[in-house]
Design a protein around this motif. Structure first.
Motif, PDB file in Angstrom:
ATOM      1  N   ARG A  53      -0.761   8.988 -11.508  1.00 41.76           N
ATOM      2  CA  ARG A  53      -0.538   9.077 -12.988  1.00 41.76           C
ATOM      3  C   ARG A  53       0.998   9.282 -13.289  1.00 41.76           C
ATOM      4  O   ARG A  53       1.669   8.880 -14.094  1.00 41.76           O
ATOM      5  CB  ARG A  53      -1.424  10.051 -13.713  1.00 41.76           C
ATOM      6  N   THR A  54       1.160  10.053 -12.473  1.00 40.78           N
ATOM      7  CA  THR A  54       2.654  10.882 -12.582  1.00 40.78           C
ATOM      8  C   THR A  54       3.791   9.169 -12.207  1.00 40.78           C
ATOM      9  O   THR A  54       4.775   9.195 -12.729  1.00 40.78           O
ATOM     10  CB  THR A  54       3.157  11.826 -11.729  1.00 40.78           C
ATOM     11  N   LEU A  55       3.382   8.755 -11.271  1.00 36.44           N
ATOM     12  CA  LEU A  55       4.330   7.570 -10.712  1.00 36.44           C
ATOM     13  C   LEU A  55       3.977   6.562 -11.860  1.00 36.44           C
ATOM     14  O   LEU A  55       5.270   5.897 -12.257  1.00 36.44           O
ATOM     15  CB  LEU A  55       3.746   7.041  -9.434  1.00 36.44           C
ATOM     16  N   ARG A  56       2.970   6.311 -12.561  1.00 33.19           N
ATOM     17  CA  ARG A  56       2.912   5.348 -13.438  1.00 33.19           C
ATOM     18  C   ARG A  56       3.837   5.699 -14.401  1.00 33.19           C
ATOM     19  O   ARG A  56       4.450   4.841 -15.252  1.00 33.19           O
ATOM     20  CB  ARG A  56       1.406   5.253 -13.980  1.00 33.19           C
ATOM     21  N   THR A  57       3.709   7.074 -14.953  1.00 31.38           N
ATOM     22  CA  THR A  57       4.594   7.556 -16.119  1.00 31.38           C
ATOM     23  C   THR A  57       6.020   7.212 -15.750  1.00 31.38           C
ATOM     24  O   THR A  57       6.934   6.820 -16.667  1.00 31.38           O
ATOM     25  CB  THR A  57       4.712   9.016 -16.518  1.00 31.38           C
ATOM     26  N   LEU A  58       6.545   7.647 -14.422  1.00 32.90           N
ATOM     27  CA  LEU A  58       7.971   7.227 -13.962  1.00 32.90           C
ATOM     28  C   LEU A  58       8.223   5.800 -14.097  1.00 32.90           C
ATOM     29  O   LEU A  58       9.330   5.642 -14.706  1.00 32.90           O
ATOM     30  CB  LEU A  58       8.020   8.032 -12.621  1.00 32.90           C
ATOM     31  N   ALA A  59       7.269   5.143 -13.672  1.00 31.56           N
ATOM     32  CA  ALA A  59       7.465   3.510 -13.608  1.00 31.56           C
ATOM     33  C   ALA A  59       8.036   3.226 -15.188  1.00 31.56           C
ATOM     34  O   ALA A  59       8.815   2.315 -15.424  1.00 31.56           O
ATOM     35  CB  ALA A  59       6.353   2.782 -13.062  1.00 31.56           C
TER      36      ALA A  59
ATOM     37  N   GLY B  31      -8.080  15.399  -6.533  1.00 29.88           N
ATOM     38  CA  GLY B  31      -7.493  15.442  -7.793  1.00 29.88           C
ATOM     39  C   GLY B  31      -5.991  15.197  -7.748  1.00 29.88           C
ATOM     40  O   GLY B  31      -5.344  14.570  -8.518  1.00 29.88           O
ATOM     41  N   SER B  32      -5.535  15.533  -6.696  1.00 30.75           N
ATOM     42  CA  SER B  32      -3.963  15.561  -6.607  1.00 30.75           C
ATOM     43  C   SER B  32      -3.550  14.025  -6.225  1.00 30.75           C
ATOM     44  O   SER B  32      -2.503  13.776  -6.954  1.00 30.75           O
ATOM     45  CB  SER B  32      -3.653  16.429  -5.399  1.00 30.75           C
TER      46      SER B  32
ATOM     47  N   SER C 135       0.693  -1.297   0.173  1.00 27.80           N
ATOM     48  CA  SER C 135       0.012  -0.114  -0.084  1.00 27.80           C
ATOM     49  C   SER C 135       0.743   1.138  -0.021  1.00 27.80           C
ATOM     50  O   SER C 135       1.980   1.177   0.591  1.00 27.80           O
ATOM     51  CB  SER C 135      -0.926  -0.087   1.022  1.00 27.80           C
ATOM     52  N   VAL C 136       0.412   2.253  -0.819  1.00 28.87           N
ATOM     53  CA  VAL C 136       1.178   3.537  -0.550  1.00 28.87           C
ATOM     54  C   VAL C 136       0.293   4.615   0.308  1.00 28.87           C
ATOM     55  O   VAL C 136      -0.465   5.205  -0.499  1.00 28.87           O
ATOM     56  CB  VAL C 136       1.314   4.078  -2.032  1.00 28.87           C
ATOM     57  N   LEU C 137       0.481   4.631   1.529  1.00 27.82           N
ATOM     58  CA  LEU C 137      -0.220   5.664   2.149  1.00 27.82           C
ATOM     59  C   LEU C 137      -0.107   7.187   2.052  1.00 27.82           C
ATOM     60  O   LEU C 137      -0.578   8.012   2.390  1.00 27.82           O
ATOM     61  CB  LEU C 137      -0.326   5.162   3.827  1.00 27.82           C
ATOM     62  N   GLY C 138       1.383   7.425   1.191  1.00 28.48           N
ATOM     63  CA  GLY C 138       1.725   8.625   1.007  1.00 28.48           C
ATOM     64  C   GLY C 138       1.015   9.500   0.227  1.00 28.48           C
ATOM     65  O   GLY C 138       0.969  10.519  -0.127  1.00 28.48           O
ATOM     66  N   ILE C 139       0.270   8.650  -0.680  1.00 29.09           N
ATOM     67  CA  ILE C 139      -1.165   9.158  -1.509  1.00 29.09           C
ATOM     68  C   ILE C 139      -2.280   8.856  -1.100  1.00 29.09           C
ATOM     69  O   ILE C 139      -2.654   7.532  -1.115  1.00 29.09           O
ATOM     70  CB  ILE C 139      -0.759   8.712  -3.059  1.00 29.09           C
TER      71      ILE C 139
END
Length: 149
Positions: free
Chosen positions: A139-145, A132-133, A122-126
């Motif tokens: 989306r940004t993490l997916r692009t980076l991955a 919306g953020s 799990s990613v509790l930081g998001i």
């Protein structure tokens, strides 16, 4: 360079805004309320409170602060060499190659990362409560991955 067309400048950190604000607001409100109740007690009632009861109440307060601190320190840090996920007091350092997918199902409180090892974290930081953020962060993490693995 390889990272010049990335959606964010690395390293980049995401933290849950709503959870941090509400956590520390509730801690402050609880402290103010308990102080006001104690001040409102008569000297006779204060004299009846034993040292053990005071220590128990203090330990409970410390426990609440520790729990709120654990939630509010949660974060995700994206770097060129990998991802760091901090959930409470547990830290996971991942290489981009370990990240298979980042899922954020509708109605879920936070996203999950599927790992090459077959586990998911799990990613509790998001947190979805950030609206919306949180979707933009995923989306940004997916692009980076995709770009860095």
């Amino acid at each position: 360079p390889a990272g010049s067309d990335l959606p964010v400048k690395l390293p980049h950190t995401w933290r849950p805004l709503g959870a941090r604000v509400m956590g520390w607001f509730l801690v402050a409100a609880l402290a103010i309320m308990c102080t006001m109740v104690w001040v409102g007690f008569t000297p006779e009632i204060k004299a009846q409170v034993t040292m053990f009861e005071r220590l128990t109440f203090g330990a409970l307060g410390i426990g609440i602060v520790v729990c709120v601190h654990a939630v509010t320190r949660s974060r995700v840090v994206a770097r060129e060499d990998g991802l760091t996920v901090v959930n409470g007091f547990k830290r996971r350092d991942l290489e981009w190659a370990e990240v298979l997918a980042i899922n954020f199902p509708r109605g879920a409180p936070w996203p999950n990362i599927d790992l090459a090892s077959g586990h998911n974290i799990s990613v509790l930081g998001i947190q979805a409560s950030d609206g919306g953020s949180s979707r933009k962060a995923v989306r940004t993490l997916r692009t980076l991955a995709e770009e860095l693995s």
